[in-house]
Design a protein around this motif. Structure first.
Motif: not given
Length: 309
Positions: A278-283, A289-292, A241-247
């Motif tokens: 991690p790089w995508l989450a920061e970029t 509250g962003y994360g992965w 599972r690979a998830d990303l949130w931007i806020r």
């Protein structure tokens, strides 16, 4: 895992991806898709791509729809030209290479999953596109009319899936990327994929899920994972599972998070995503509250609860 009822959809679907093309959710999904296809092409054997909700193939970022809601600016727009570590650049290479091929100058066109598949697939490979929306299906037909590798069908990809597997190539990938118009979309997804997995347990399956309702997404992930491991004999490492949130996922407004569940992920995909996410989450972050997350579909808390039961 209890089999949900089959979906009942009207052909007159409202969702239009042109408004969202190239946003953060596309970046995650399409970078992972490109990595999976690149791996399939590393072996000298043909493969097949089955795309159950194909869309129109590619999106004009200069169109009225994209201009009205230019989500790509804070998605792929932030990625292009950004400084990135070598391991991140390597993970994004298949995805960024095809974008550069499509856009020799400024970014004006963004690929949907059919175009990504068509640009990475080799002459020996085959691509099966299902699209229920009549106008979109006709657009796909026109776009790939001269590409003998591509077959377009105007049909419900959920209902078609079981009959399309296993492909004669015995190798390949299924992408299930629905519009999430129905509140029971994840149940429909599970109903479609469970019989397909029984028929073709060795294919790579990618399920895109929005994280607007995190509880529903986790329920789908956990249920599918438990079913695969306990009833189908899958090894835990065959589920990713690979998830990303931007806020913050609880924030109001537009979609804040999305990601994929992958069954039978390619070798080294987890290692590449461990560098990339991690790089995508920061970029791509648009607030606090962003994360992965990158795991096997069951968190430590899930395992502890299961053991307690």
């Amino acid at each position: 895992m209890e089999l949900p009822p089959r979906p009942r959809y009207s052909p007159a679907m409202n969702y239009r991806h042109a408004f969202h093309a190239g946003n953060f959710a596309d970046v995650v999904k399409h970078a992972i898709l490109a990595l999976c296809l690149d791996h399939l092409g590393s072996k000298d054997k043909p493969y097949r791509v089955i795309d159950t909700h194909a869309g129109i193939g590619a999106y004009d970022l200069t169109s009225d729809e994209a201009a009205r809601s230019p989500e790509w600016v804070d998605g792929i727009g932030r990625i292009l030209g950004a400084d990135m570590p070598d391991d991140v650049a390597a993970a994004l290479k298949p995805y960024l290479d095809l974008l550069a091929e499509m856009n020799p100058g400024a970014l004006t066109e963004y690929p949907g999953s059919p175009e990504i598949s068509a640009r990475i697939a080799r002459p020996m490979d085959r691509i099966q596109l299902c699209e229920l929306h009549e106008a979109d299906s006709r657009t796909l037909e026109r776009r790939y009319a001269r590409d003998g590798r591509v077959k377009v069908e105007h049909r419900d990809g959920y209902k078609a899936l079981t009959g399309l597997v296993p492909p004669k190539e015995k190798r390949g990938l299924v992408l299930i990327d629905p519009p999430f118009e129905d509140r029971d979309e994840l149940a429909h997804m599970a109903a479609a994929v469970m019989p397909a997995l029984k028929k073709w347990p060795t294919g790579t399956y990618i399920f895109w899920r929005s994280l607007k309702n995190l509880w529903a997404a986790d329920r789908f992930d956990n249920g599918l994972t438990e079913w695969l491991i306990t009833e189908q004999g899958f090894e835990p490492e065959k589920i990713l599972r690979a998830d990303l949130w931007i806020r913050d996922l609880a924030s109001e407004g537009k979609l804040a998070g999305a990601g994929v569940m992958i069954i039978n992920p390619p070798w080294q995909l987890e290692e590449k995503l461990l560098a990339l996410l991690p790089w995508l989450a920061e970029t791509l972050a648009q607030g606090d509250g962003y994360g992965w997350r990158l795991d096997g579909g069951l968190t430590e808390e899930d395992v502890e609860e299961a053991d307690a039961d």
